[in-house]
Design a protein around this motif. Structure first.
Motif, PDB file in Angstrom:
ATOM      1  N   ASP A 198     -54.837  -1.457  -7.309  1.00 52.59           N
ATOM      2  CA  ASP A 198     -55.984  -2.094  -6.648  1.00 52.59           C
ATOM      3  C   ASP A 198     -56.325  -3.432  -7.296  1.00 52.59           C
ATOM      4  N   PHE A 199     -56.224  -3.484  -8.627  1.00 53.86           N
ATOM      5  CA  PHE A 199     -56.536  -4.716  -9.339  1.00 53.86           C
ATOM      6  C   PHE A 199     -55.591  -5.835  -8.918  1.00 53.86           C
ATOM      7  N   TRP A 200     -54.286  -5.557  -8.938  1.00 50.71           N
ATOM      8  CA  TRP A 200     -53.319  -6.602  -8.632  1.00 50.71           C
ATOM      9  C   TRP A 200     -53.299  -6.937  -7.141  1.00 50.71           C
ATOM     10  N   THR A 201     -53.576  -5.951  -6.300  1.00 42.76           N
ATOM     11  CA  THR A 201     -53.665  -6.231  -4.866  1.00 42.76           C
ATOM     12  C   THR A 201     -54.818  -7.191  -4.589  1.00 42.76           C
ATOM     13  N   ASP A 202     -55.942  -6.952  -5.253  1.00 44.17           N
ATOM     14  CA  ASP A 202     -57.099  -7.829  -5.092  1.00 44.17           C
ATOM     15  C   ASP A 202     -56.847  -9.203  -5.718  1.00 44.17           C
ATOM     16  N   ARG A 207     -52.609 -14.540  -1.282  1.00 45.16           N
ATOM     17  CA  ARG A 207     -51.233 -15.005  -1.222  1.00 45.16           C
ATOM     18  C   ARG A 207     -50.529 -14.484   0.035  1.00 45.16           C
ATOM     19  N   PRO A 208     -49.452 -15.134   0.459  1.00 43.77           N
ATOM     20  CA  PRO A 208     -48.705 -14.642   1.632  1.00 43.77           C
ATOM     21  C   PRO A 208     -48.187 -13.220   1.406  1.00 43.77           C
ATOM     22  N   SER A 209     -48.110 -12.460   2.464  1.00 43.07           N
ATOM     23  CA  SER A 209     -47.597 -11.087   2.349  1.00 43.07           C
ATOM     24  C   SER A 209     -46.131 -11.112   1.941  1.00 43.07           C
ATOM     25  N   ALA A 210     -45.736 -10.117   1.177  1.00 44.58           N
ATOM     26  CA  ALA A 210     -44.338 -10.001   0.773  1.00 44.58           C
ATOM     27  C   ALA A 210     -43.494  -9.621   1.988  1.00 44.58           C
ATOM     28  N   PRO A 211     -42.287 -10.163   2.084  1.00 50.33           N
ATOM     29  CA  PRO A 211     -41.412  -9.795   3.226  1.00 50.33           C
ATOM     30  C   PRO A 211     -40.999  -8.334   3.132  1.00 50.33           C
ATOM     31  N   ARG A 212     -40.817  -7.716   4.275  1.00 48.89           N
ATOM     32  CA  ARG A 212     -40.405  -6.316   4.330  1.00 48.89           C
ATOM     33  C   ARG A 212     -39.156  -6.202   5.184  1.00 48.89           C
ATOM     34  N   LEU A 213     -38.467  -5.097   5.020  1.00 46.60           N
ATOM     35  CA  LEU A 213     -37.251  -4.874   5.815  1.00 46.60           C
ATOM     36  C   LEU A 213     -37.601  -4.769   7.285  1.00 46.60           C
TER      37      LEU A 213
END
Length: 213
Positions: A198-202, A207-213
């Motif tokens: 939760d800390f790092w997500t906040d 920032r831009p979302s990480a790419p996913r498959l």
């Protein structure tokens, strides 16, 4: 097929990321890490080989290979029963010099390995002059990172020094790989893991979302 005494463990989160990246990209040496130490002075190749073999016996991660039988990837820690499957290379390049040794190491680093078969490391002692040697070590990042590689190299040096001075090699400090895996599983199921996530997500929410498959 693995020996009946082999240990089968799940992958850590870090290993899983590398596994899928390697699987998607196909055979290549992208996840190889390698280094060498330039040794000034005579080296007893027999003792050095014995030291390297001793460390492979102690460090379970070096004896890992990987398997995927449909339920997901696992790592298989093979027992030390056949040294032909755990090569220790001693190469005499005295007449060719350091350039030939560097070419040898670059060629090995760039050569893909089969993660299903192993071994996923290579140790080599390259003689470039009567009293000059290169101690080369290469790992697939599935089984070792830079910090671990430094520990292994230091342990090889320690064991060799003790053997060369007639001392007992003493027990190494490498614990069972199972303990590391179990520690991570315990952390990932803990409330601390949720709080950290939760800390790092906040922290990086903007920032831009990480790419996913």
């Amino acid at each position: 097929m693995s020996d009946s005494s082999a240990t089968v463990l799940p992958l850590t989160a870090g290993q899983a990321g590398i596994w899928y990246a390697q699987d998607l990209s196909g055979p290549n040496a992208t996840f190889h890490a390698a280094a060498y130490l330039d040794i000034a002075g005579a080296v007893d190749t027999g003792l050095f080989t014995a030291a390297m073999r001793r460390v492979v016996t102690e460090a379970e991660a070096l004896r890992a290979r990987f398997a995927d039988e449909g339920s997901g990837p696992v790592q298989v820690i093979e027992p030390v029963t056949d040294w032909s499957a755990q090569p220790v290379h001693v190469v005499d390049l005295t007449g060719e010099g350091p350039r030939a040794a560097l070419d040898w190491m670059w060629s090995d680093t760039r050569t893909p390995v089969d993660v299903f078969e192993g071994p996923l490391y290579r140790f080599a002692l390259l003689k470039v002059a009567p009293e000059r040697f290169f101690f080369y070590y290469r790992y697939h990042h599935l089984v070792m990172d830079g910090f671990g590689a430094g520990l292994v190299a230091a342990r090889v040096a320690e064991v060799y020094t003790r053997l060369a001075t007639g001392q007992d090699a003493a027990e190494g400090a490498f614990g069972p790989l199972r303990e590391l895996v179990e520690d991570e599983l315990a952390y990932r199921s803990s409330t601390q893991f949720g709080a950290d996530r939760d800390f790092w997500t906040d922290r990086f929410d903007d920032r831009p979302s990480a790419p996913r498959l």
